[in-house]
Motif scaffolding. Structure first.
Motif, short mmCIF file in Angstrom:
data_model
loop_
_atom_site.label_atom_id
_atom_site.label_comp_id
_atom_site.label_asym_id
_atom_site.label_seq_id
_atom_site.Cartn_x
_atom_site.Cartn_y
_atom_site.Cartn_z
N ALA A 197 0.84 -1.19 0.00
CA ALA A 197 0.00 0.00 0.00
C ALA A 197 0.88 1.24 0.00
CB ALA A 197 -0.90 -0.01 1.23
N THR A 198 0.87 1.96 -1.10
CA THR A 198 1.64 3.18 -1.25
C THR A 198 0.77 4.22 -1.95
OG1 THR A 198 2.50 2.58 -3.43
CG2 THR A 198 3.78 1.85 -1.51
N ALA A 199 1.30 5.42 -2.12
CA ALA A 199 0.54 6.45 -2.83
C ALA A 199 0.21 5.99 -4.24
CB ALA A 199 1.35 7.74 -2.85
N MET A 200 1.12 5.20 -4.85
CA MET A 200 0.88 4.73 -6.21
C MET A 200 -0.23 3.68 -6.24
SD MET A 200 3.51 3.07 -9.02
CE MET A 200 3.67 1.48 -8.21
N THR A 201 -0.16 2.67 -5.38
CA THR A 201 -1.16 1.60 -5.43
C THR A 201 -2.53 2.08 -4.94
OG1 THR A 201 -0.36 0.80 -3.28
CG2 THR A 201 0.50 -0.27 -5.25
N LYS A 202 -2.55 3.19 -4.21
CA LYS A 202 -3.82 3.74 -3.77
C LYS A 202 -4.66 4.23 -4.94
CE LYS A 202 -5.73 6.79 -0.20
NZ LYS A 202 -5.40 7.80 0.84
N THR A 203 -4.02 4.45 -6.09
CA THR A 203 -4.74 4.89 -7.28
C THR A 203 -5.39 3.72 -8.02
OG1 THR A 203 -2.80 4.73 -8.74
CG2 THR A 203 -3.12 6.79 -7.54
N VAL A 204 -5.07 2.48 -7.63
CA VAL A 204 -5.67 1.30 -8.27
C VAL A 204 -7.04 1.06 -7.65
CG1 VAL A 204 -5.41 -1.16 -8.73
CG2 VAL A 204 -3.38 0.31 -8.64
N PRO A 205 -8.12 1.12 -8.43
CA PRO A 205 -9.47 1.06 -7.87
C PRO A 205 -9.74 -0.11 -6.95
CG PRO A 205 -9.57 1.72 -10.17
CD PRO A 205 -8.14 1.34 -9.89
N VAL A 206 -9.21 -1.29 -7.27
CA VAL A 206 -9.51 -2.46 -6.45
C VAL A 206 -8.81 -2.41 -5.10
CG1 VAL A 206 -7.62 -3.91 -7.31
CG2 VAL A 206 -9.77 -4.98 -6.57
N PHE A 207 -7.70 -1.67 -5.02
CA PHE A 207 -6.97 -1.55 -3.76
C PHE A 207 -7.43 -0.35 -2.92
CE2 PHE A 207 -3.14 -3.59 -6.07
CZ PHE A 207 -3.58 -4.87 -5.76
N ALA A 208 -7.89 0.70 -3.58
CA ALA A 208 -8.16 1.98 -2.91
C ALA A 208 -9.04 1.87 -1.68
CB ALA A 208 -8.75 2.96 -3.91
N PRO A 209 -10.21 1.20 -1.74
CA PRO A 209 -11.07 1.17 -0.54
C PRO A 209 -10.41 0.46 0.64
CG PRO A 209 -11.90 -0.31 -2.24
CD PRO A 209 -10.85 0.52 -2.88
N HIS A 210 -9.60 -0.55 0.37
CA HIS A 210 -8.93 -1.26 1.46
C HIS A 210 -7.85 -0.39 2.10
CE1 HIS A 210 -10.88 -5.09 0.52
NE2 HIS A 210 -10.65 -4.83 -0.75
N ILE A 211 -7.12 0.36 1.27
CA ILE A 211 -6.08 1.24 1.81
C ILE A 211 -6.72 2.36 2.61
CG2 ILE A 211 -4.21 2.82 1.20
CD1 ILE A 211 -3.70 1.09 -1.28
N GLU A 212 -7.82 2.90 2.10
CA GLU A 212 -8.51 3.97 2.83
C GLU A 212 -9.03 3.48 4.17
OE1 GLU A 212 -11.44 5.28 0.08
OE2 GLU A 212 -10.00 6.26 -1.26
N ALA A 213 -9.57 2.26 4.20
CA ALA A 213 -10.08 1.70 5.46
C ALA A 213 -8.96 1.48 6.46
CB ALA A 213 -10.81 0.39 5.18
N LEU A 214 -7.80 1.04 5.96
CA LEU A 214 -6.64 0.85 6.83
C LEU A 214 -6.20 2.18 7.42
CD1 LEU A 214 -4.32 -1.03 7.86
CD2 LEU A 214 -3.05 -0.33 5.81
N TYR A 218 2.37 -11.37 -20.69
CA TYR A 218 2.99 -10.10 -20.36
C TYR A 218 2.00 -9.25 -19.59
CZ TYR A 218 0.46 -9.16 -24.68
OH TYR A 218 -0.51 -9.10 -25.63
N GLY A 219 2.52 -8.27 -18.86
CA GLY A 219 1.67 -7.38 -18.07
C GLY A 219 1.41 -7.97 -16.69
N ILE A 220 1.16 -7.06 -15.72
CA ILE A 220 0.83 -7.48 -14.36
C ILE A 220 -0.61 -7.98 -14.34
CG2 ILE A 220 0.59 -6.71 -11.97
CD1 ILE A 220 2.65 -4.52 -12.61
N PRO A 221 -0.85 -9.21 -13.90
CA PRO A 221 -2.23 -9.73 -13.88
C PRO A 221 -3.14 -8.83 -13.06
CG PRO A 221 -0.66 -11.49 -13.49
CD PRO A 221 0.12 -10.21 -13.42
N ALA A 222 -4.36 -8.64 -13.52
CA ALA A 222 -5.33 -7.83 -12.79
C ALA A 222 -5.70 -8.52 -11.48
CB ALA A 222 -6.58 -7.62 -13.64
N PRO A 223 -5.82 -7.78 -10.39
CA PRO A 223 -6.21 -8.38 -9.11
C PRO A 223 -7.56 -9.06 -9.21
CG PRO A 223 -5.39 -6.16 -8.77
CD PRO A 223 -5.56 -6.34 -10.26
N VAL A 224 -7.69 -10.20 -8.54
CA VAL A 224 -8.97 -10.92 -8.51
C VAL A 224 -9.35 -11.07 -7.04
CG1 VAL A 224 -10.19 -13.02 -9.11
CG2 VAL A 224 -8.39 -12.16 -10.62
N LEU A 225 -10.34 -10.29 -6.62
CA LEU A 225 -10.75 -10.29 -5.21
C LEU A 225 -12.15 -10.85 -5.04
CD1 LEU A 225 -9.41 -6.80 -4.12
CD2 LEU A 225 -8.26 -9.00 -4.03
#
Length: 300
Positions: A188-205, A293-300
């Motif tokens: 969780a960093t300023a960069m990953t906080k811009t990823v929609p699937v991660f953002a709500p979890h980082i904000e809650a933390l 190729y490419g970073i796989p999209a998160p699957v939550l």
């Protein structure tokens, strides 16, 4: 992990991952040179570390140039008498798709990440070799450098170059007892906080300390900056003396070793390969199962 008597420089350590690394190294007993372009952030980090009983000083300088690298090493030697570990974490982003990326977007990212890693490691190694008792190089890679990532031509290229430098340095520095490894963090960093699937979890933390679920910590190998810091402390320690030339992933509850590029399919033709022969052979031989190729999209 006991780093008593060790001295480390951590670039870009005023906040985020770099600050977590500096805290971890100091908690294990190392003296730390905190580096950042933000003087207030650097001084706050030093105050936090020294307030907890650690030893730290700040060196405010933008990494990239040889002069900045030499200033960082000099700060370590002047303040603590030596340097044992160089951690190159400083970085910037200038994300654009290829056709919108400017020369300045490209050059700025390469200057800080790739050239900054090169100059800082070179300056540190010169001092380590003069000291004569080994050392530790810990550099920051990225999944983007391992697999590519949309909109990050500059960043992915720099991080891929850093991984290649680590493999080269492992060969060049082994005789001097200096190891070189890349950390591939997912946190969780300023960069990953811009990823929609991660953002709500980082904000809650950040808001109420809600921990990340297992779907993140295990499924995606995604956690906090503190989850990554233990690997940096290990790589700075005597326990890692036999570990070099590696790209090591860490995040959340996951620790991983990344593979190095290698040939995975080979075909031969007597007399060599014409374009027509390649076209005929490709789908039934070496091209039968192309690499992803490419970073796989998160699957939550």
């Amino acid at each position: 992990m006991d780093l008593t008597g060790k001295v480390a420089v951590v670039t870009g350590s005023g906040r985020g991952l770099g600050l977590a690394y500096a805290r971890s190294l100091a908690a294990a007993g190392a003296a730390v040179v905190v580096n950042d372009v933000d003087a207030e952030a650097a001084e706050a980090a030093v105050k936090e570390i020294t307030g907890a009983g650690g030893r730290a000083v700040a060196e405010v300088v933008p990494v990239g140039s040889a002069e900045a690298a030499e200033a960082l090493v000099a700060r370590a030697v002047d303040s603590f008498g030596r340097i044992d570990t160089m951690v190159t974490n400083a970085g910037v982003l200038r994300d654009r798709v290829l056709w919108k990326m400017t020369d300045d977007d490209f050059d700025t990212v390469v200057q800080v990440h790739l050239r900054g890693t090169f100059t800082c490691v070179r300056a540190a190694v010169e001092r380590m070799r003069a000291q004569g008792d080994g050392g530790r190089i810990v550099v920051a890679g990225s999944p983007a450098g391992q697999r590519g990532n949309f909109g990050q031509t500059n960043y992915a290229a720099a991080k891929a170059g850093i991984a290649a430098m680590v493999r080269t340095w492992a060969m060049e520095l082994g005789r001097a007892g200096i190891t070189a490894n890349a950390v591939i963090p997912v946190a969780a960093t300023a960069m990953t906080k811009t990823v929609p699937v991660f953002a709500p979890h980082i904000e809650a933390l950040e808001q109420d300390g809600t921990p990340f679920p297992d779907s993140l910590r295990k499924g995606e190998g995604f956690g906090t900056a503190e989850d990554v810091a233990g690997l940096v402390a290990f790589l700075a320690s005597d326990a890692s003396a036999g570990v070099t030339g590696q790209c090591i992933g860490i995040g959340g509850d996951k620790l991983a070793l990344w593979s190095h590029p290698q040939e995975i399919a080979v075909a031969y033709a007597d007399g060599g390969w014409s374009a027509d022969a390649i076209a005929a052979a490709w789908p039934v031989s070496v091209g039968r199962a192309p690499e992803t190729y490419g970073i796989p999209a998160p699957v939550l």
